[in-house]
Every structure is written in C-alpha cells, then in structure tokens.
Design a protein around this motif. Structure first.
Motif, PDB file in Angstrom:
ATOM      1  N   ASN A  81     -41.294  23.583 -16.291  1.00 18.71           N
ATOM      2  CA  ASN A  81     -42.473  23.432 -15.429  1.00 18.71           C
ATOM      3  C   ASN A  81     -43.735  24.059 -16.020  1.00 18.71           C
ATOM      4  OD1 ASN A  81     -41.095  21.991 -13.419  1.00 18.71           O
ATOM      5  ND2 ASN A  81     -40.308  23.903 -12.553  1.00 18.71           N
ATOM      6  N   LYS A  82     -43.906  23.958 -17.298  1.00 20.45           N
ATOM      7  CA  LYS A  82     -45.091  24.468 -17.984  1.00 20.45           C
ATOM      8  C   LYS A  82     -45.780  23.320 -18.729  1.00 20.45           C
ATOM      9  CE  LYS A  82     -44.179  28.875 -17.202  1.00 20.45           C
ATOM     10  NZ  LYS A  82     -44.935  29.686 -16.306  1.00 20.45           N
ATOM     11  N   SER A  83     -45.895  22.180 -18.100  1.00 23.78           N
ATOM     12  CA  SER A  83     -46.416  20.999 -18.792  1.00 23.78           C
ATOM     13  C   SER A  83     -47.905  21.099 -19.112  1.00 23.78           C
ATOM     14  CB  SER A  83     -46.143  19.742 -17.969  1.00 23.78           C
ATOM     15  OG  SER A  83     -46.717  19.871 -16.685  1.00 23.78           O
ATOM     16  N   HIS A  84     -48.614  22.041 -18.531  1.00 29.22           N
ATOM     17  CA  HIS A  84     -50.036  22.195 -18.824  1.00 29.22           C
ATOM     18  C   HIS A  84     -50.287  22.849 -20.185  1.00 29.22           C
ATOM     19  CE1 HIS A  84     -48.839  26.059 -17.151  1.00 29.22           C
ATOM     20  NE2 HIS A  84     -49.895  26.583 -17.753  1.00 29.22           N
ATOM     21  N   ARG A  85     -49.362  23.680 -20.661  1.00 32.05           N
ATOM     22  CA  ARG A  85     -49.558  24.402 -21.927  1.00 32.05           C
ATOM     23  C   ARG A  85     -49.717  23.462 -23.128  1.00 32.05           C
ATOM     24  NH1 ARG A  85     -52.183  28.547 -22.240  1.00 32.05           N
ATOM     25  NH2 ARG A  85     -51.701  28.467 -24.429  1.00 32.05           N
ATOM     26  N   PRO A  86     -48.860  22.447 -23.287  1.00 32.03           N
ATOM     27  CA  PRO A  86     -49.044  21.557 -24.437  1.00 32.03           C
ATOM     28  C   PRO A  86     -50.383  20.821 -24.415  1.00 32.03           C
ATOM     29  CG  PRO A  86     -46.859  21.274 -23.532  1.00 32.03           C
ATOM     30  CD  PRO A  86     -47.613  22.147 -22.581  1.00 32.03           C
ATOM     31  N   VAL A  87     -50.879  20.520 -23.221  1.00 30.09           N
ATOM     32  CA  VAL A  87     -52.168  19.834 -23.124  1.00 30.09           C
ATOM     33  C   VAL A  87     -53.281  20.756 -23.631  1.00 30.09           C
ATOM     34  CG1 VAL A  87     -53.837  18.805 -21.528  1.00 30.09           C
ATOM     35  CG2 VAL A  87     -51.387  18.407 -21.204  1.00 30.09           C
TER      36      VAL A  87
END
Length: 135
Positions: free
Chosen positions: A45-51
């Motif tokens: 649930n850390k999908s914002h980090r790669p962006v």
C-alpha cells in the motif's frame, strides 16, 4: 542490424543507431528493477512512492539532457534517459527496503554514511579492507 535496414541507412548511421541501442540497454535493466520494486511497494500500500521517485528521475532527465546533448551529442539524450531510470529504480528500491517490502538489499561498493535502517541486522562488506573498514 544491417540485415534489417539495408536500404536507406549508411554504415555511419547504423553505427550511431547501434551505439544508441547499447546505451538504452542500460535503461532497460533499470526499468526492470523499477517495475519489480514498484510491485513490492504496491503490495504494501505504498503505491505513491514509485510515482514520486519517477518524477525525481524525470527531473534528472530534464536537467541532464541539455547538458549532455551539448557535450556528447545525441548520445547525451540516451544517457540522460538511462540516468532517469537509474535514479527512479534506486530510489524505489531503497523505499521498498525501508518499508520492509524487500528484506534483502544488495548494494554496490558505495557505502553510504548515516544509513538509518533499523531492520538491517547484518551488513556484509566484501573486501572490506579495500574501503578502510577492517583492521
């Protein structure tokens, strides 16, 4: 390559294309690392980090492209692209390690000062005497 593009391209153009593809092959490796690390972060649930990391990599590309194109020509654009994906992949892998999505981190000979990762219980430095880390 010459068998694919017999008509219309000179030997010099083919040589330039081959060199550009060799440079881009480095970027392909980092794209694979980026995708793998992104998958681990999405599972946690850390999908914002790669962006965010990809935006940082894009900023590196925007900054490097004009400088490298002026110095080494068209090869500079390919090098800037490889740098973009390298930065994004390394930042995303580091984020995945810090969040616990990846349990093992393999590094290069660069030893970062002040690494604060409480989950890291063992650090193995191969040929530590080369880095002044052994007695």
């Amino acid at each position: 390559m010459s068998t694919l593009y017999r008509r219309g391209l000179t030997a010099e153009q083919l040589a330039v294309a081959a060199r550009l593809l060799r440079i881009q092959a480095i970027a392909v490796f980092y794209v694979g690392v980026l995708q793998l690390s992104t998958t681990f972060l999405q599972a946690h649930n850390k999908s914002h980090r790669p962006v965010i990391n990809l935006v940082v990599g894009a900023c590196v590309k925007v900054g490097l492209t004009p400088v490298l194109v002026r110095t080494i020509g068209v090869y500079g654009a390919a090098c800037a692209t490889a740098a973009c994906y390298a930065v994004a992949a390394l930042l995303t892998t580091r984020s995945a390690f810090k969040t616990g999505a990846i349990k093992v981190l393999v590094s290069t000979t660069v030893v970062e000062v002040g690494v604060d990762v409480p989950e890291a219980t063992t650090v193995v430095v191969y040929d530590a005497d080369r880095f002044g880390l052994s007695e």
